[in-house]
Motif scaffolding. Structure first.
Motif, PDB file in Angstrom:
ATOM      1  N   ALA A  64       0.844  -1.182   0.000  1.00 17.75           N
ATOM      2  CA  ALA A  64       0.000   0.000   0.000  1.00 17.75           C
ATOM      3  C   ALA A  64       0.884   1.238   0.000  1.00 17.75           C
ATOM      4  O   ALA A  64       1.883   1.291   0.679  1.00 17.75           O
ATOM      5  N   ALA A  65       0.489   2.231  -0.738  1.00 17.45           N
ATOM      6  CA  ALA A  65       1.255   3.464  -0.834  1.00 17.45           C
ATOM      7  C   ALA A  65       1.069   4.290   0.425  1.00 17.45           C
ATOM      8  O   ALA A  65      -0.046   4.475   0.902  1.00 17.45           O
ATOM      9  N   ARG A  66       2.181   4.774   0.965  1.00 12.85           N
ATOM     10  CA  ARG A  66       2.102   5.641   2.152  1.00 12.85           C
ATOM     11  C   ARG A  66       1.883   7.084   1.758  1.00 12.85           C
ATOM     12  O   ARG A  66       1.121   7.787   2.378  1.00 12.85           O
ATOM     13  N   GLY A  67       2.558   7.526   0.741  1.00 14.01           N
ATOM     14  CA  GLY A  67       2.400   8.909   0.317  1.00 14.01           C
ATOM     15  C   GLY A  67       2.159   8.970  -1.163  1.00 14.01           C
ATOM     16  O   GLY A  67       2.803   8.283  -1.927  1.00 14.01           O
ATOM     17  N   VAL A  68       1.216   9.766  -1.594  1.00 18.07           N
ATOM     18  CA  VAL A  68       0.906   9.882  -3.016  1.00 18.07           C
ATOM     19  C   VAL A  68       0.937  11.361  -3.379  1.00 18.07           C
ATOM     20  O   VAL A  68       0.317  12.185  -2.721  1.00 18.07           O
ATOM     21  N   THR A  69       1.678  11.661  -4.421  1.00 21.37           N
ATOM     22  CA  THR A  69       1.693  13.019  -4.938  1.00 21.37           C
ATOM     23  C   THR A  69       1.254  12.953  -6.387  1.00 21.37           C
ATOM     24  O   THR A  69       1.878  12.279  -7.198  1.00 21.37           O
ATOM     25  N   THR A  95       5.175   6.028  -2.325  1.00 26.16           N
ATOM     26  CA  THR A  95       6.187   5.415  -1.472  1.00 26.16           C
ATOM     27  C   THR A  95       5.598   4.143  -0.894  1.00 26.16           C
ATOM     28  O   THR A  95       4.525   4.167  -0.301  1.00 26.16           O
ATOM     29  N   ASP A  96       6.308   3.014  -1.073  1.00 28.83           N
ATOM     30  CA  ASP A  96       5.789   1.755  -0.542  1.00 28.83           C
ATOM     31  C   ASP A  96       6.171   1.587   0.930  1.00 28.83           C
ATOM     32  O   ASP A  96       6.818   2.446   1.521  1.00 28.83           O
ATOM     33  N   SER A  97       5.793   0.469   1.521  1.00 23.02           N
ATOM     34  CA  SER A  97       6.006   0.237   2.950  1.00 23.02           C
ATOM     35  C   SER A  97       7.483   0.142   3.332  1.00 23.02           C
ATOM     36  O   SER A  97       7.833   0.300   4.502  1.00 23.02           O
ATOM     37  N   ILE A 142       8.412   5.360  -5.932  1.00 24.53           N
ATOM     38  CA  ILE A 142       8.084   4.866  -7.264  1.00 24.53           C
ATOM     39  C   ILE A 142       7.358   5.954  -8.045  1.00 24.53           C
ATOM     40  O   ILE A 142       6.413   6.547  -7.544  1.00 24.53           O
ATOM     41  N   LYS A 143       7.836   6.226  -9.261  1.00 27.36           N
ATOM     42  CA  LYS A 143       7.173   7.174 -10.159  1.00 27.36           C
ATOM     43  C   LYS A 143       6.369   6.378 -11.182  1.00 27.36           C
ATOM     44  O   LYS A 143       6.857   5.396 -11.734  1.00 27.36           O
ATOM     45  N   ARG A 144       5.142   6.845 -11.420  1.00 27.10           N
ATOM     46  CA  ARG A 144       4.288   6.242 -12.435  1.00 27.10           C
ATOM     47  C   ARG A 144       3.913   7.341 -13.439  1.00 27.10           C
ATOM     48  O   ARG A 144       3.338   8.342 -13.052  1.00 27.10           O
ATOM     49  N   TYR A 145       4.247   7.107 -14.698  1.00 27.09           N
ATOM     50  CA  TYR A 145       3.878   8.055 -15.747  1.00 27.09           C
ATOM     51  C   TYR A 145       4.047   7.399 -17.114  1.00 27.09           C
ATOM     52  O   TYR A 145       4.887   6.527 -17.292  1.00 27.09           O
TER      53      TYR A 145
END
Length: 184
Positions: A1-6, A17-19, A24-27
């Motif tokens: 689960a992602a801790r922080g999402v921007t 950011t994973d546990s 990790i960047k997604r684009y």
């Protein structure tokens, strides 16, 4: 689960950011390792959806001893593991379509045409397997404990800086089929 999402807007990059603290960047259909925290030690398994590893992903990660690349990794920038000074082996899951590794933890393209990277803790003698045609840029960089290297008869090219800082290398057998050796 992602801790922080921007989220940087529609159709742009999303940073999570994973546990384990891996950023990790997604684009544009890519899932890129942005940053591995320098606090990670020992055996590290990258998240299963990673598709790309950039050059700066592992800056400061000198306490990782093994790294597992899962099925979706398809590109690794040259120099991506330069800061992993205690890396003993890279493990590639068998269903990866782009890379594989051998029993010593050396990284190859699938089918072993290119030897991509040897971990710095590779020691003693290493025999490049038959079928390898190309030794990639900086492939053996910082393999200071490697003493002997035997290149397969199938090797034809050695890229730039392939043996940089191989201070313990005492013997190397280069076959007659090698027609290109780049500087460094």
């Amino acid at each position: 689960a992602a801790r922080g999402v921007t989220d940087f807007g529609r159709n742009s990059m999303v940073l999570t950011t994973d546990s384990n603290g891996i950023q990790i960047k997604r684009y544009a259909g890519k899932v890129v390792v942005h940053k591995i925290p320098s606090t990670l030690t020992g055996d590290v398994i990258l998240p299963p959806d990673i598709t790309h590893i950039q050059k700066t992903s592992f800056v400061g990660c000198n306490n990782i001893t093994s790294l597992t690349l899962q099925d979706h990794v398809k590109t690794i920038n040259t120099g991506a593991f330069d800061h992993c000074t205690n890396l003993e082996k890279i493990i590639v899951t068998r269903d990866n379509k782009y890379f594989e590794s051998d029993h010593k933890g050396v990284l190859f393209t699938k089918g072993r045409e290119w030897l991509v990277y040897a971990p710095p803790k590779l020691s003693g003698m290493y025999i490049v397997p038959n079928g390898v045609k190309h030794i990639d840029k900086y492939a053996f960089k910082n393999c200071a404990n490697m003493t002997t290297l035997m290149l397969a008869q199938t090797v034809t090219t050695i890229a730039e800086g392939a043996f940089e800082n191989c201070t313990g290398l005492m013997h190397m057998i280069i076959p007659k089929n090698v027609t290109h050796i780049k500087p460094g």
